[in-house]
Design a protein around this motif. Structure first.
Motif, PDB file in Angstrom:
ATOM      1  N   HIS A  89       0.873  -1.182   0.000  1.00 12.35           N
ATOM      2  CA  HIS A  89       0.000   0.000   0.000  1.00 12.35           C
ATOM      3  C   HIS A  89       0.904   1.224   0.000  1.00 12.35           C
ATOM      4  CE1 HIS A  89      -2.741   3.116   1.404  1.00 12.35           C
ATOM      5  NE2 HIS A  89      -3.758   2.304   1.131  1.00 12.35           N
ATOM      6  N   TYR A 138     -10.832 -11.626  -1.748  1.00  9.54           N
ATOM      7  CA  TYR A 138     -11.537 -10.516  -1.088  1.00  9.54           C
ATOM      8  C   TYR A 138     -12.130 -10.898   0.260  1.00  9.54           C
ATOM      9  CZ  TYR A 138     -14.073  -6.098  -1.032  1.00  9.54           C
ATOM     10  OH  TYR A 138     -14.539  -4.859  -0.705  1.00  9.54           O
ATOM     11  N   ILE A 177      -1.840   0.408  -5.039  1.00 10.53           N
ATOM     12  CA  ILE A 177      -1.764  -0.866  -4.329  1.00 10.53           C
ATOM     13  C   ILE A 177      -1.463  -1.991  -5.323  1.00 10.53           C
ATOM     14  CG2 ILE A 177      -3.218  -0.269  -2.358  1.00 10.53           C
ATOM     15  CD1 ILE A 177      -5.572  -1.620  -3.800  1.00 10.53           C
ATOM     16  N   THR A 220      -2.538   7.253  -4.352  1.00 10.25           N
ATOM     17  CA  THR A 220      -2.485   5.980  -3.645  1.00 10.25           C
ATOM     18  C   THR A 220      -2.419   4.861  -4.675  1.00 10.25           C
ATOM     19  OG1 THR A 220      -3.880   6.914  -1.893  1.00 10.25           O
ATOM     20  CG2 THR A 220      -3.587   4.521  -1.906  1.00 10.25           C
ATOM     21  N   HIS A 260      -7.872  -0.560  -0.659  1.00 14.41           N
ATOM     22  CA  HIS A 260      -7.379  -1.436   0.408  1.00 14.41           C
ATOM     23  C   HIS A 260      -6.822  -2.692  -0.248  1.00 14.41           C
ATOM     24  CE1 HIS A 260     -10.959  -4.084   0.086  1.00 14.41           C
ATOM     25  NE2 HIS A 260     -11.618  -2.951  -0.129  1.00 14.41           N
ATOM     26  N   LEU A 261      -5.928  -3.380   0.447  1.00 16.23           N
ATOM     27  CA  LEU A 261      -5.133  -4.431  -0.169  1.00 16.23           C
ATOM     28  C   LEU A 261      -5.941  -5.638  -0.647  1.00 16.23           C
ATOM     29  CD1 LEU A 261      -1.893  -4.476   2.024  1.00 16.23           C
ATOM     30  CD2 LEU A 261      -2.175  -3.629  -0.311  1.00 16.23           C
ATOM     31  N   LYS A 262      -7.085  -5.908  -0.029  1.00 15.19           N
ATOM     32  CA  LYS A 262      -7.861  -7.074  -0.453  1.00 15.19           C
ATOM     33  C   LYS A 262      -8.378  -6.935  -1.885  1.00 15.19           C
ATOM     34  CE  LYS A 262      -9.314  -9.415   3.742  1.00 15.19           C
ATOM     35  NZ  LYS A 262     -10.461 -10.048   4.430  1.00 15.19           N
ATOM     36  N   GLN A 263      -8.305  -5.735  -2.441  1.00 13.61           N
ATOM     37  CA  GLN A 263      -8.720  -5.545  -3.827  1.00 13.61           C
ATOM     38  C   GLN A 263      -7.709  -6.114  -4.824  1.00 13.61           C
ATOM     39  OE1 GLN A 263      -9.106  -1.278  -2.954  1.00 13.61           O
ATOM     40  NE2 GLN A 263     -11.087  -1.329  -3.984  1.00 13.61           N
ATOM     41  N   GLU A 311     -11.955   4.432  -2.197  1.00 12.16           N
ATOM     42  CA  GLU A 311     -10.806   4.246  -1.306  1.00 12.16           C
ATOM     43  C   GLU A 311     -10.213   2.861  -1.521  1.00 12.16           C
ATOM     44  OE1 GLU A 311     -10.032   4.170   3.511  1.00 12.16           O
ATOM     45  OE2 GLU A 311     -11.581   5.508   2.695  1.00 12.16           O
TER      46      GLU A 311
END
Length: 321
Positions: free
Chosen positions: A224, A320, A286, A284, A260-263, A258
């Motif tokens: 991230h 996910y 990832i 941002t 997040h890493l699970k994406q 927004e």
């Protein structure tokens, strides 16, 4: 079928590479070379492959393979290639730092597909980018492409434990990593050189500092990254620039929500988000450090080198849930 070999088969990046290549419709995994594991079943080390393959680690190489992936420790790829030879037809993708800086005396092409697609397609030897370098470069290169990096760039990025490799150290033990967070190699990380090189390739007059603070997270995989710098234009102008820059990118996407890493974990994707705060732009990005940051990008490069569809074997779904 493309006959493929892996040199250094016991680490995390090799494990992910094996997983991808076993399912690649145009590849036969010919050999997996490992001096430490020779003769052992591959699934005894990469236990997520139990029931998937009967391959064993080899103590010898096939010098006539169509493509060879070097998954060796940094500094060892040059040594290995000095001691071993392959046929003239053999293409090489190196996943170490050894050939990433183009000023050094070698014929490797830096393999960031978003900026080097044509060069990669014509190359025989590829230096696969580093994980942090991939996430950070993809965050800021659209600005460099229009000479819009006018000030210092400030980057803070965190990586999972797999970024440190399989070798144990004080900071990779569970008791140290669990419920912990730390910075390391502030302003001195080895990936800075290739990030600066990529920026200079697009904006030759950029002379300001890229300030990079890397962090260790207490999760297994993913990077991230947040980067910010001065930007006088509007947010919509920036979004149009990024959309245009990545319009032909197979795996890099500009998104509104927004991040997040699970994406992205378990995929070869890089997701990028833009925000504007006063006269600064916040970017941002990832990625999965083992896929887009290593093995997935290596296969993406292989696909380009052999004239295959760029996404072949890489249409992976994120974990996910």
């Amino acid at each position: 079928m493309i006959e493929a070999g892996i040199i250094g088969g016991a680490g995390y990046t090799a494990g992910e590479l094996i997983r991808i290549l076993l399912r690649h419709p145009e590849v036969n995994l010919n050999f997996i070379y490992s001096t430490s594991q020779a003769g052992k079943p591959v699934a005894s080390i990469h236990q997520d492959l139990l029931g998937e393959t009967d391959l064993k680690f080899n103590g010898e190489i096939n010098s006539n393979a169509d493509v060879v992936f070097l998954c060796l420790g940094h500094g060892n790829s040059k040594k290995f290639l000095a001691e071993n030879t392959f046929s003239e037809k053999t293409k090489i993708v190196d996943l170490s730092t050894d050939f990433r800086i183009s000023a050094d005396d070698h014929s490797f092409v830096y393999g960031l597909p978003e900026t080097k697609r044509e060069e990669i397609s014509a190359a025989n030897y590829i230096a696969n980018p580093g994980c942090f370098a991939t996430a950070i470069s993809l965050a800021i290169l659209p600005l460099a492409s229009e000479s819009l990096l006018k000030e210092e760039v400030h980057v803070n990025a965190v990586t999972g434990a797999t970024g440190a490799g399989t070798s144990l150290s004080e900071t990779t033990h569970f008791t140290w990593r669990d419920n912990n967070f730390s910075a390391y190699k502030a302003f001195e990380h080895q990936h800075l050189a290739e990030i600066k090189q990529s920026v200079k390739n697009l904006q030759s007059d950029y002379s300001s500092v890229i300030n990079f603070i890397p962090n260790r997270g207490n999760f297994s995989r993913g990077i991230h990254c947040t980067a910010y710098t001065g930007f006088r234009g509007g947010l919509e102008e920036a979004k149009e620039l990024y959309q245009d820059f990545y319009k032909n990118a197979a795996f890099t996407f500009l998104v509104e929500e927004e991040l997040h890493l699970k994406q992205v974990v378990n995929t070869n994707k890089c997701l990028v988000r833009l925000q504007k705060f006063g006269d600064k732009i916040l970017i941002t990005s990832i990625i999965d450090n083992l896929l887009k940051g290593a093995s997935g990008q290596a296969v993406q490069n292989m696909n380009l080198m052999f004239g295959l569809e760029e996404t072949l074997g890489l249409k992976l779904k994120a974990n996910y849930f």
